[in-house]
Scaffold this active site. Structure first.
Site, PDB file in Angstrom:
ATOM      1  N   GLY A 154       8.138 -14.187  -2.015  1.00  0.00           N
ATOM      2  CA  GLY A 154       8.038 -13.751  -0.877  1.00  0.00           C
ATOM      3  C   GLY A 154       6.562 -12.572  -1.139  1.00  0.00           C
ATOM      4  O   GLY A 154       6.245 -12.441  -1.710  1.00  0.00           O
ATOM      5  N   GLY A 205      13.690 -11.646   1.938  1.00  0.00           N
ATOM      6  CA  GLY A 205      14.156 -12.520   3.033  1.00  0.00           C
ATOM      7  C   GLY A 205      14.136 -13.862   3.026  1.00  0.00           C
ATOM      8  O   GLY A 205      14.700 -15.044   2.759  1.00  0.00           O
ATOM      9  N   GLU A 265       6.959  -7.216   0.335  1.00  0.00           N
ATOM     10  CA  GLU A 265       6.527  -5.516  -0.381  1.00  0.00           C
ATOM     11  C   GLU A 265       4.464  -5.366  -1.233  1.00  0.00           C
ATOM     12  O   GLU A 265       4.338  -4.200  -0.984  1.00  0.00           O
ATOM     13  CB  GLU A 265       7.363  -4.776  -1.635  1.00  0.00           C
ATOM     14  CG  GLU A 265       9.175  -5.252  -0.346  1.00  0.00           C
ATOM     15  CD  GLU A 265       9.199  -4.649   0.672  1.00  0.00           C
ATOM     16  OE1 GLU A 265       9.022  -3.659   0.238  1.00  0.00           O
ATOM     17  OE2 GLU A 265      10.936  -4.571   0.953  1.00  0.00           O
TER      18      GLU A 265
END
Length: 743
Positions: free
Chosen positions: A707, A517, A710
């Site tokens: 990112g 994202g 995770e």
């Protein structure tokens, strides 16, 4: 050009006030006049068929508008294939849609919808439905499915192969001086976001508006359009706030289309919200797993072979296995690797994404085995990993677009105080508590979306700006961070910019899953902002009435909305007002790099943990955790640390708390509620230290963002499990670790 001032700043969330004051509206809170309420009914058996449903009692209840079953629910137009939502296509949670026939595939499968004028009436009427079944024996457990397991050609919606090989693993194990082989088992895990999944559907003629709790409004739009057979232009999906997802809202499960079908049936808007119990049977889960790891190494700690095999159940419809062997094939420089997924058809819905899907479970097995190998070699666990550091991708031989893993080991170990650790298990105490420390590597692949990503930027004649993209904000802080990106791209102050999102009427963005994202949305927003900035600069230097007339556009600097070249300057507002133009806008498009970049892409990190174990009661308390991560460029360190901290805490839950089991005869989940399914709470949370190791990456996207969503979970559970062994001398290979395992 602009001067970056907002990116990298720990800006508070721009939506924080609306959330804490309660003015933020979630999908189930959006006021829609005339709304009716739907309640789903799930099968009480796991295998068989429905022989009869008596709806008469339910229909006789006050306020009941309809009862839909396989006998009268309209048939879907098309069942789209299972494709991860990052692809920008239809993304059904499974290739099965309920109530199309009388066959039961799993317990909790939706077999009826009751619609009434209030939620309470709908739920009561659902409770009095009389359903009869012809039950058959289900296949549930690993032992039941072991003999019927097969190796699929592809897994994970067809994106990944069922087997990964390089070199000769058997030869590599044979030549090893030291070998470690271990079997690790994992209970199934379930998502438990604060906001349950739900959809409000409203028809206006042949046009449909859905207020859906989703990670991707465009994924919902495309999926429902395919299921119902209606044009995309006739569906609008709006999602302004999402109360967490963790993968449960990444794929599009059947309740969104069911709400639309129910609304069309009763001729008024319908709100369908899953109960907390239905969240365990309706939106996927992380499957039960068995993973077998074999490691071979020379006496000086060089890996000669890694074998990583996984067994897990999937549904009757889809070859799904979370990709647990992906990072284990890439994280270490090892010439020989063999990874295999074995799956079997079981009476379960198709599993789905869950935070760090595959990497969290796969690295738990690999990193516990690496700790065992370090002990066999008499080597420090950090040193063992440094000796096997992969300078390039072991599979492709390509260099990393960026790494930072060595720095993560070194800086994480320094912050944690790893040096001087006594490697002997069970020797350190604090009072009656046994104290242990452990560490693990972390890795998560960078997976750019398929297809162009778009955003729109508009500057108004008063000098303010709005940037728009369809993406929802599901708690990650994307609204805040994209405001910062937009401000720097346009050369404006943050308080002069606004980011609008969460609506399919806005430019298309793929679902923000798999840590993609921040990278893809920032790339589109940056593209839109710079395109508009360049447009306004070109307009000014070509305008005879502008102080910048005739200047070289490349030498114009924009700051706080003022374009300057040498001693001449003009603001965006002055330029637009002089030309009687209320606003100017530009569309930005970012096309992700394809497979021919010449680089391998992964985010790296290192995790450290300290635990205390009560030797008499078997209690484990995590006292502190340190994580060092190299996620490329950090757009907002405050929101990034929040994401990483949340992932590390989830790793704690993975190691010690989270488990669900199906009853082997009934196929029902044993603890399908928050009262019985354990998750980490504030009392479990230790001191958490997050170190951000920024690395330059000119490949992944324009801003070099990889990112953080995770990577924070990957390695956390293994660090805790290794610390438990260091404290007690016991190797626990069944997760989560329980009191019984340590007594």
């Amino acid at each position: 050009m602009t001067t970056a001032t907002a990116i990298g700043q720990p800006l508070d969330r721009v939506d924080g006030r609306s959330k804490v004051t309660g003015s933020a509206r979630y999908s189930a809170e959006t006021p829609v006049p005339g709304t009716a309420y739907a309640c789903l009914v799930g099968s009480r058996v796991a295998s068989g068929r429905v022989t009869a449903i008596d709806t008469s009692t339910a229909l006789a209840e006050d306020g009941v508008l309809a009862v839909l079953t396989h006998r009268n629910l309209p048939r879907i137009a098309e069942q789209p294939p299972l494709v991860p939502s990052l692809a920008g296509t239809a993304a059904p949670g499974q290739t099965f849609f309920p109530m199309q026939d009388d066959v039961i595939h799993y317990a909790g499968q939706h077999i009826a919808i009751v619609v009434a004028d209030t939620w309470e009436r709908a739920r009561y009427a659902a409770s009095v439905l009389r359903v009869q079944y012809e039950e058959t024996r289900p296949v549930i457990t690993l032992d039941q499915g072991r003999d019927r397991a097969y190796v699929p050609d592809r897994i994970f919606g067809g994106w990944l192969p069922g087997r990964i090989r390089r070199g000769d693993v058997e030869a590599g194990l044979a030549e090893a001086d030291v070998r470690v082989e271990a079997t690790y088992t994992y209970a199934a895990n379930h998502h438990n976001p604060l906001e349950a999944s739900g959809t409000t559907a409203a028809w206006d003629g042949d046009e449909l508006v859905l207020h859906d709790s989703t990670q991707g409004v465009n994924a919902t739009q495309i999926t429902v359009a395919r299921l119902l057979g209606i044009p995309l232009a006739k569906i609008r999906v709006v999602t302004h706030h999402v109360g967490g997802s963790f993968g449960s809202k990444a794929m599009i499960h059947d309740h969104a289309a069911l709400a639309a079908l129910a609304a069309r049936e009763v001729g008024r808007p319908v709100r369908l919200v899953l109960t907390r119990e239905q969240m365990f049977t309706s939106v996927g889960h992380r499957e039960e797993q068995e993973q077998i790891i074999a490691l071979g190494a020379t006496r000086d700690g060089r890996l000669t072979a890694i074998r990583h095999h996984k067994l897990s159940p999937t549904s009757h419809f889809d070859d799904w296995a979370e990709p647990s062997i992906g990072v284990s094939s890439e994280i270490y420089a090892c010439p020989n690797f063999d990874g295999v997924y074995r799956i079997f058809r079981a009476n379960t819905m198709t599993p789905t994404f869950m935070r760090a899907p595959g990497e969290a479970s796969g690295m738990l097995a690999l990193e516990c085995a690496m700790d065992e190998l370090a002990q066999e070699l008499g080597m420090d666990p950090v040193e063992l990993r440094l000796r096997n550091h992969a300078d390039v991708s072991p599979s492709s031989g390509l260099p990393w677009s960026s790494s930072g893993l060595r720095e993560c080991y070194e800086r994480g170990a320094a912050r944690f105080g790893w040096d001087g650790r006594d490697p002997r298990p069970g020797v350190r105490r604090a009072g009656h508590w046994l104290i242990g420390t452990g560490m693990a590597s972390a890795g998560y692949p960078v997976a750019p979306p398929a297809g162009p990503q778009r955003a729109r930027a508009r500057v108004y004649a008063d000098g303010t700006a709005v940037v728009q993209a369809a993406t929802p904000d599901f708690g990650t802080g994307v609204t805040t961070v994209m405001t910062q990106v937009a401000a720097d791209a346009l050369g404006l102050r943050v308080d002069r910019c606004r980011f609008e999102n969460g609506d399919t009427d806005l430019p298309t963005i793929a679902a923000a899953v798999g840590s993609a994202g921040a990278g893809m949305i920032s790339a589109a927003v940056h593209s839109a902002g710079t395109a508009l900035r360049d447009q306004l600069v070109r307009r000014a230097v070509a305008d005879a009435g502008s102080p910048l007339h005739g200047a070289d556009p490349l030498h114009v600097v924009v700051r706080d909305g003022v374009m300057t070249a040498g001693t001449a300057s003009e603001s965006y507002a002055d330029l637009l007002q002089r030309n009687f133009q209320p606003d100017a806008e530009a569309l930005g498009v970012w096309t992700p790099p394809g497979g021919d970049t010449g680089f391998a892409m992964m985010t790296f990190g290192a995790q450290f943990a300290e635990v205390a174990v009560d030797p008499e009661l078997g209690l484990v308390r995590v006292r502190r955790m340190t994580g060092a991560f190299a996620p490329g460029r950090v757009l907002n360190p405050k929101t990034a640390r929040s994401q990483l901290m949340g992932g590390m805490l989830w790793g704690l839950g993975q190691a010690l708390l989270e488990a669900n089991h199906m009853h082997p005869r009934t196929g029902q989940w044993a603890n399908a509620s928050l009262g019985e399914y354990l998750v980490a709470v504030n009392a479990d949370a230790p001191d958490i230290d997050v170190e951000l190791v920024e690395v330059d990456d000119g490949v992944v996207n324009p801003l070099g963002v990889k990112g953080v969503g995770e990577i924070g979970q990957v390695g956390a559970a293994a660090a805790i499990a290794n610390a438990v062994h260091h404290a007690t001398g016991r190797r626990v290979r069944r997760f989560p670790i329980t009191v019984e395992d340590l007594l």
